[in-house]
Design a protein around this motif. Structure first.
Motif, PDB file in Angstrom:
ATOM      1  N   UNK A 284       0.834  -1.209   0.000  1.00 28.24           N
ATOM      2  CA  UNK A 284       0.000   0.000   0.000  1.00 28.24           C
ATOM      3  C   UNK A 284       0.861   1.248   0.000  1.00 28.24           C
ATOM      4  N   UNK A 285       1.938   1.212   0.764  1.00 23.38           N
ATOM      5  CA  UNK A 285       2.846   2.353   0.818  1.00 23.38           C
ATOM      6  C   UNK A 285       3.455   2.628  -0.551  1.00 23.38           C
ATOM      7  N   UNK A 286       3.951   1.592  -1.215  1.00 23.94           N
ATOM      8  CA  UNK A 286       4.586   1.752  -2.506  1.00 23.94           C
ATOM      9  C   UNK A 286       3.637   2.254  -3.577  1.00 23.94           C
ATOM     10  N   UNK A 287       2.345   1.949  -3.409  1.00 28.70           N
ATOM     11  CA  UNK A 287       1.336   2.408  -4.371  1.00 28.70           C
ATOM     12  C   UNK A 287       0.847   3.813  -4.061  1.00 28.70           C
ATOM     13  N   UNK A 288       1.399   4.437  -3.017  1.00 27.63           N
ATOM     14  CA  UNK A 288       1.008   5.796  -2.667  1.00 27.63           C
ATOM     15  C   UNK A 288      -0.356   5.902  -2.020  1.00 27.63           C
ATOM     16  N   UNK A 289      -0.780   4.840  -1.350  1.00 24.90           N
ATOM     17  CA  UNK A 289      -2.130   4.822  -0.758  1.00 24.90           C
ATOM     18  C   UNK A 289      -2.173   5.326   0.686  1.00 24.90           C
ATOM     19  N   UNK A 290      -1.008   5.498   1.321  1.00 25.13           N
ATOM     20  CA  UNK A 290      -0.987   5.883   2.727  1.00 25.13           C
ATOM     21  C   UNK A 290      -0.735   7.377   2.884  1.00 25.13           C
TER      22      UNK A 290
ATOM     23  N   UNK B   2      10.784  12.981   2.204  1.00 26.02           N
ATOM     24  CA  UNK B   2      10.402  13.874   1.110  1.00 26.02           C
ATOM     25  C   UNK B   2       9.093  14.618   1.382  1.00 26.02           C
ATOM     26  N   UNK B   3       8.440  14.298   2.501  1.00 33.32           N
ATOM     27  CA  UNK B   3       7.200  14.989   2.847  1.00 33.32           C
ATOM     28  C   UNK B   3       5.953  14.365   2.268  1.00 33.32           C
ATOM     29  N   UNK B   4       6.061  13.181   1.655  1.00 35.01           N
ATOM     30  CA  UNK B   4       4.887  12.521   1.088  1.00 35.01           C
ATOM     31  C   UNK B   4       4.051  11.810   2.152  1.00 35.01           C
ATOM     32  N   UNK B   5       4.667  11.451   3.253  1.00 37.25           N
ATOM     33  CA  UNK B   5       4.013  10.621   4.265  1.00 37.25           C
ATOM     34  C   UNK B   5       4.165  11.252   5.642  1.00 37.25           C
ATOM     35  N   UNK B   6       3.053  11.340   6.369  1.00 39.53           N
ATOM     36  CA  UNK B   6       3.096  11.787   7.764  1.00 39.53           C
ATOM     37  C   UNK B   6       3.350  10.578   8.657  1.00 39.53           C
ATOM     38  N   UNK B   7       4.228  10.741   9.630  1.00 39.79           N
ATOM     39  CA  UNK B   7       4.628   9.623  10.490  1.00 39.79           C
ATOM     40  C   UNK B   7       4.519  10.026  11.953  1.00 39.79           C
ATOM     41  N   UNK B   8       3.881   9.190  12.726  1.00 36.03           N
ATOM     42  CA  UNK B   8       3.810   9.385  14.176  1.00 36.03           C
ATOM     43  C   UNK B   8       4.511   8.204  14.847  1.00 36.03           C
ATOM     44  N   UNK B   9       5.731   8.438  15.329  1.00 37.09           N
ATOM     45  CA  UNK B   9       6.498   7.395  15.996  1.00 37.09           C
ATOM     46  C   UNK B   9       6.070   7.292  17.450  1.00 37.09           C
ATOM     47  N   UNK B  10       5.852   6.071  17.909  1.00 37.75           N
ATOM     48  CA  UNK B  10       5.314   5.822  19.240  1.00 37.75           C
ATOM     49  C   UNK B  10       6.081   4.673  19.884  1.00 37.75           C
TER      50      UNK B  10
ATOM     51  N   UNK C 172       7.695  15.875  25.281  1.00 35.06           N
ATOM     52  CA  UNK C 172       7.940  17.309  25.164  1.00 35.06           C
ATOM     53  C   UNK C 172       7.574  17.885  23.805  1.00 35.06           C
ATOM     54  N   UNK C 173       7.345  17.020  22.811  1.00 36.74           N
ATOM     55  CA  UNK C 173       6.990  17.478  21.481  1.00 36.74           C
ATOM     56  C   UNK C 173       8.224  17.794  20.645  1.00 36.74           C
ATOM     57  N   UNK C 174       7.984  18.040  19.369  1.00 30.48           N
ATOM     58  CA  UNK C 174       9.074  18.398  18.477  1.00 30.48           C
ATOM     59  C   UNK C 174       9.548  17.294  17.563  1.00 30.48           C
ATOM     60  N   UNK C 175       9.008  16.074  17.695  1.00 37.03           N
ATOM     61  CA  UNK C 175       9.370  15.004  16.760  1.00 37.03           C
ATOM     62  C   UNK C 175       8.810  15.339  15.376  1.00 37.03           C
ATOM     63  N   UNK C 176       9.617  15.284  14.340  1.00 32.23           N
ATOM     64  CA  UNK C 176       9.106  15.574  12.992  1.00 32.23           C
ATOM     65  C   UNK C 176       8.053  14.550  12.569  1.00 32.23           C
ATOM     66  N   UNK C 177       6.851  15.032  12.254  1.00 34.81           N
ATOM     67  CA  UNK C 177       5.794  14.163  11.760  1.00 34.81           C
ATOM     68  C   UNK C 177       5.669  14.242  10.236  1.00 34.81           C
ATOM     69  N   UNK C 178       5.948  15.408   9.712  1.00 40.52           N
ATOM     70  CA  UNK C 178       5.953  15.579   8.259  1.00 40.52           C
ATOM     71  C   UNK C 178       7.017  16.599   7.882  1.00 40.52           C
ATOM     72  N   UNK C 179       7.787  16.253   6.860  1.00 42.05           N
ATOM     73  CA  UNK C 179       8.800  17.160   6.333  1.00 42.05           C
ATOM     74  C   UNK C 179       8.265  17.918   5.122  1.00 42.05           C
ATOM     75  N   UNK C 180       8.794  19.104   4.903  1.00 39.60           N
ATOM     76  CA  UNK C 180       8.531  19.847   3.677  1.00 39.60           C
ATOM     77  C   UNK C 180       9.485  19.348   2.598  1.00 39.60           C
ATOM     78  N   UNK C 181       9.168  19.596   1.321  1.00 35.79           N
ATOM     79  CA  UNK C 181      10.055  19.142   0.239  1.00 35.79           C
ATOM     80  C   UNK C 181      11.483  19.664   0.350  1.00 35.79           C
TER      81      UNK C 181
END
Length: 271
Positions: free
Chosen positions: A78-84, A104-112, A143-152
């Motif tokens: 699903x990830x490779x097909x751009x569905x996430x 590259x900013x295509x995917x938002x990630x929440x690490x837990x 404390x916050x500040x973990x990158x969830x989405x990057x800009x291009x």
């Protein structure tokens, strides 16, 4: 999260929850749906359901799972097909496509943290809105500040927010705890070794780590099973997940590929 309906609801009547195919079982998962997906590494991935969802075409999915498979297997399809659109996970180290889309900013990630993720799913399935835990205190998890989405351009477009931290005297010693909210999703997809027609499931070894919790967290749980038996053929003491949490069941048999994420072997003595 709002979902759209694709085709008729894939639901059996009465207590018998078996549907005819993976395609029918995932037919009403729409664009923008949230999914809790079972598995631990590549162990216990609901491969048939993932492949059916890939063929079905739903996109902009938000997925919660321990990891995101590898480039050509499991959720990596699903990830490779751009569905996430978003991935909430505790481990992402085996998928190069995941790394590329995240940076590259295509995917938002929440690490837990792994244990926290497991408890967030369990809480979501148990009607518990939130809980306090020591895991993550004093780090960016709290404390916050973990990158969830990057800009291009490589800058951080979205960072994790700070979470509430309180002091409790649990066990007679005061310590700080961070508040973590429960996770509940529109759908859950899981793989089980055995299930009966009423949805009672038995998982195999490591696949039991996250799969029952993911199943609990889905408002509609779809399970694929290697062995389908009649009600009463599973001893109640052997049931890992009661059928009350399962809404649809698909028999897939045992004739499918089971990947090993990272094969490690030991040299024989004297070689």
């Amino acid at each position: 999260m709002t979902t759209t309906t694709a085709g008729p609801p894939a639901q059996s009547a009465g207590l018998d929850k078996v549907v005819d195919s993976p395609a029918i079982a995932v037919a009403d998962i729409g664009d923008g749906a949230s999914l809790a997906v079972g598995g631990f590494g590549l162990s216990g991935n609901p491969v048939a359901l993932i492949e059916a969802l890939l063929a079905q075409g739903a996109s902009e999915l938000s997925v919660v799972s321990n990891n995101c498979g590898v480039e050509d297997f499991g959720l990596g399809l699903l990830l490779g097909a751009g569905r996430l659109a978003k991935m909430t996970a505790s481990y992402v180290g085996e998928n190069k496509d995941f790394e590329r889309q995240y940076l590259s900013g295509e995917l938002e990630v929440e690490l837990t943290p792994q244990g926290t993720l497991a408890e967030k799913l369990r809480a979501g399935g148990s009607g518990i809105a939130a809980f306090y835990t020591r895991a993550g205190v004093g780090t960016q998890v709290a404390e916050g500040g973990l990158p969830m989405r990057y800009a291009p351009d490589g800058s951080v477009a979205k960072a994790s927010p700070a979470k509430e931290v309180r002091t409790f005297g649990a066990g007679g010693t005061e310590a700080e705890y961070v508040l973590e909210e429960a996770i509940s999703c529109d759908f859950a997809l899981v793989h089980a070794m055995k299930g009966d027609r009423y949805g009672n499931l038995v998982f195999n070894k490591a696949s039991r780590n996250f799969s029952p919790l993911a199943a609990m967290a889905g408002r509609v749980c779809v399970a694929q099973v290697e062995e389908l038996v009649e009600p009463g053929q599973i001893d109640p003491d052997e049931v890992h997940l009661p059928g009350i949490y399962v809404h649809r069941l698909v028999y897939v048999g045992r004739d499918f590929e089971k990947r090993i994420e990272r094969r490690t072997v030991r040299q024989e003595a004297g070689r």
